[in-house]
Design an enzyme around this catalytic site. Structure first.
Site, PDB file in Angstrom:
ATOM      1  N   HIS A 267      47.112  41.856  35.290  1.00 17.37           N
ATOM      2  CA  HIS A 267      46.887  40.881  36.496  1.00 17.37           C
ATOM      3  C   HIS A 267      45.554  41.271  37.113  1.00 17.37           C
ATOM      4  O   HIS A 267      44.856  40.173  37.006  1.00 17.37           O
ATOM      5  CB  HIS A 267      48.166  41.534  37.609  1.00 17.37           C
ATOM      6  CG  HIS A 267      48.235  40.634  38.790  1.00 17.37           C
ATOM      7  ND1 HIS A 267      47.694  39.257  38.935  1.00 17.37           N
ATOM      8  CD2 HIS A 267      48.957  40.788  39.643  1.00 17.37           C
ATOM      9  CE1 HIS A 267      47.750  38.752  39.915  1.00 17.37           C
ATOM     10  NE2 HIS A 267      48.817  39.580  40.775  1.00 17.37           N
ATOM     11  N   HIS A 306      44.457  31.003  30.633  1.00 11.49           N
ATOM     12  CA  HIS A 306      45.157  31.254  31.890  1.00 11.49           C
ATOM     13  C   HIS A 306      46.680  30.515  31.990  1.00 11.49           C
ATOM     14  O   HIS A 306      46.627  29.672  31.325  1.00 11.49           O
ATOM     15  CB  HIS A 306      44.440  30.611  33.222  1.00 11.49           C
ATOM     16  CG  HIS A 306      44.865  30.912  34.438  1.00 11.49           C
ATOM     17  ND1 HIS A 306      45.999  30.654  35.303  1.00 11.49           N
ATOM     18  CD2 HIS A 306      44.668  32.154  35.189  1.00 11.49           C
ATOM     19  CE1 HIS A 306      46.278  31.311  36.445  1.00 11.49           C
ATOM     20  NE2 HIS A 306      45.414  32.104  36.131  1.00 11.49           N
ATOM     21  N   ASP A 362      38.172  35.854  36.030  1.00  5.79           N
ATOM     22  CA  ASP A 362      37.664  37.030  35.652  1.00  5.79           C
ATOM     23  C   ASP A 362      36.568  37.088  34.863  1.00  5.79           C
ATOM     24  O   ASP A 362      35.674  38.168  34.515  1.00  5.79           O
ATOM     25  CB  ASP A 362      38.630  37.885  34.954  1.00  5.79           C
ATOM     26  CG  ASP A 362      39.840  38.154  36.174  1.00  5.79           C
ATOM     27  OD1 ASP A 362      39.404  38.430  37.415  1.00  5.79           O
ATOM     28  OD2 ASP A 362      40.956  38.241  35.700  1.00  5.79           O
TER      29      ASP A 362
END
Ligand code: ACO
Length: 427
Positions: A267, A306, A362
């Site tokens: 996460h 994702h 990220d």
């Protein structure tokens, strides 16, 4: 005619009409279908909630196919361009952007709750020198609940409001002190003349200077990163906040639980993995071999792909653009060139195109955090600070939703039906 789904039970020949609303059917509408005498009714089986809406929510909209993220209807790009984190936190919690007077009051309230009880400072001493910052954050949130026992009156809107303010205000203080503890530096008290992120940078990095002056570009970059991370609908940690909060747990322990979920490497830890990957690649000339390895199944291209976005993550676009502003101040992170080339090659490669794999939030955020002087163990903490406003918005919405009850899923029992206890000597 209302939208309905007609289900025929082949075993009995019976048909059932189930209403379709908002692209869903209600799982309890299936209860009328019995699988046997005395049966409770048909259930749905959905491990990891891959196809289950667990709530109705008016906070965040994601359309992953086209790469859309909106808070209360406002596109994330516009908020990142024109808003501030505190304004966005107000928007998430209240549903509307504040007017000037509301924003001033909100900012003033948050700013004047940034101090934490001195016992918390003493509590920090209990951690070993190498304790992970996220472990400290989780513990400190639990500790805070012991200072505010009245916060368990979660049905009282005034109590909720007061502790939402305290939590948003104190997250940066706890986070910064967790970092100072790791590096063995004295704790820095909040400077209430500074902005939310300016003060956070002050508590993190101030040394002997009489007054810390955050660099405006870095202060703004951190604020934008906070805006981008503030909410993301029913992700793992938000789901944890809703589930734990549904037991009417106080908001401090609820956020401790949400932070614990965020701590997990699947996460909140992917940007650290991106940095490790870029370091391992080491040079642009090694990228083609690395990509060949990924395609052959040797690891993943971290920061790509994702569960929801099957397009460019809109947050990644904003961060990529901002990286250049940050590096103009901090000096260029040499890993950026590798990241940009890696992205170019991956986005034109059939393997990634076919699977709709694009950079996620990220891919670039770790590079910026590193350039700003944050150690990698602080990355998930930097995620948790702004996500607190999202968790609290979702928690508040859940408490106000008359359809919600204590979160308690069902199971399909796969164990032994019944057996008699065996004394230890006979086992
Ligand atoms: N690199 C290479 N291949 C990938 C990647 C990747 N990063 N992500 C997915 N794939 C491939 C899979 O191997 C699979 O291929 P196959 O169909 O040939 O088997 C296909 O794409 C679909 O992948 P899934 O694992 O089914 O996708 P899922 O939605 O379950 O996973 C996830 C999403 C976990 C984010 C995944 O893309 C991944 O591991 N990415 C790297 C880690 C990462 O960046 N995580 C951060 C996410 S953002 C956040 O949490 C804040």
């Amino acid at each position: 005619m209302a939208d309905t789904l007609t289900i025929t039970d082949n075993r009995t020949g019976k048909t059932y009409e189930v209403a379709i609303q908002d692209g869903t059917i209600r799982a309890d509408a299936l209860r009328q279908i019995k699988t046997g005498d005395g049966d409770f009714g048909l259930m749905t089986y959905d491990p990891a909630f891959m196809n289950t809406a667990s709530c109705r929510s008016a906070i965040t909209l994601i359309d992953g196919d086209v790469g859309i993220l909106r808070y209360r209807g406002y596109p994330i790009e516009q908020l990142a361009e024109s808003s501030t984190y505190l304004e966005v936190a107000y928007l998430l919690l209240n549903g509307e952007l504040p007017n000037q007077a509301q924003l001033e009051k909100w900012t003033n309230d948050i700013t004047h709750h940034t101090y934490v009880h001195e016992f918390l400072r003493e509590g920090m001493k209990g951690f070993r020198y190498d304790a992970h910052a996220m472990g400290k954050l989780v513990s400190m949130l639990g500790t805070l609940s012991t200072f505010y026992p009245e916060s368990k009156n979660v049905r009282d809107p005034k109590v909720r409001h007061d502790h939402i303010i305290k939590l948003i205000a104190k997250m940066p203080t706890i986070a910064a002190w967790a970092h100072r503890h790791s590096v063995g530096r004295p704790y820095v008290y909040p400077d209430n003349e500074l902005s939310y992120t300016g003060n956070f940078l002050n508590m993190l990095f101030r040394m002997s200077e009489p007054r810390f002056r955050p660099h405006p570009v870095l202060e703004r970059a951190l604020d934008v990163l906070f805006i981008l991370h503030a909410d993301h609908e029913q992700n793992c940690s938000t789901n944890a906040a809703r589930a734990v909060g549904s037991a009417e747990t106080d908001p401090y322990c609820t956020l401790a639980a949400a932070s614990a979920a965020l701590y997990g490497p699947l996460h909140g830890g992917a940007n650290e993995a991106v940095l490790r990957m870029l370091r391992a690649i080491g040079d642009i000339k090694n990228i083609p071999d690395f990509i060949t390895g990924v395609k052959a199944g040797n690891g993943r291209l971290m920061g790509f792909g994702h569960r929801v976005y099957k397009n460019y993550d809109p947050r990644a676009k904003v961060i990529k653009k901002m990286a250049h502003d940050v590096f103009a101040v901090t000096g260029r992170n040499p890993l950026l060139d590798i990241a940009i080339e890696l992205e170019n090659i991956a986005l034109s490669d059939e393997y990634f195109i076919k699977r709709k794999l694009y950079p996620n939030v990220d891919f670039y955020s770790g590079l910026i955090y590193q350039a700003m002087g944050f150690p990698v163990e602080m990355f998930p903490v930097l995620f948790a600070i702004p996500r607190a406003s999202g968790w609290l918005s979702q928690w508040q919405e859940m408490l106000g939703d008359p359809e919600q009850k204590i979160a308690r899923p069902r199971q399909i029992y796969t164990g032994i039906e019944l057996r008699d206890y065996v004394p230890i000597a006979q086992r």
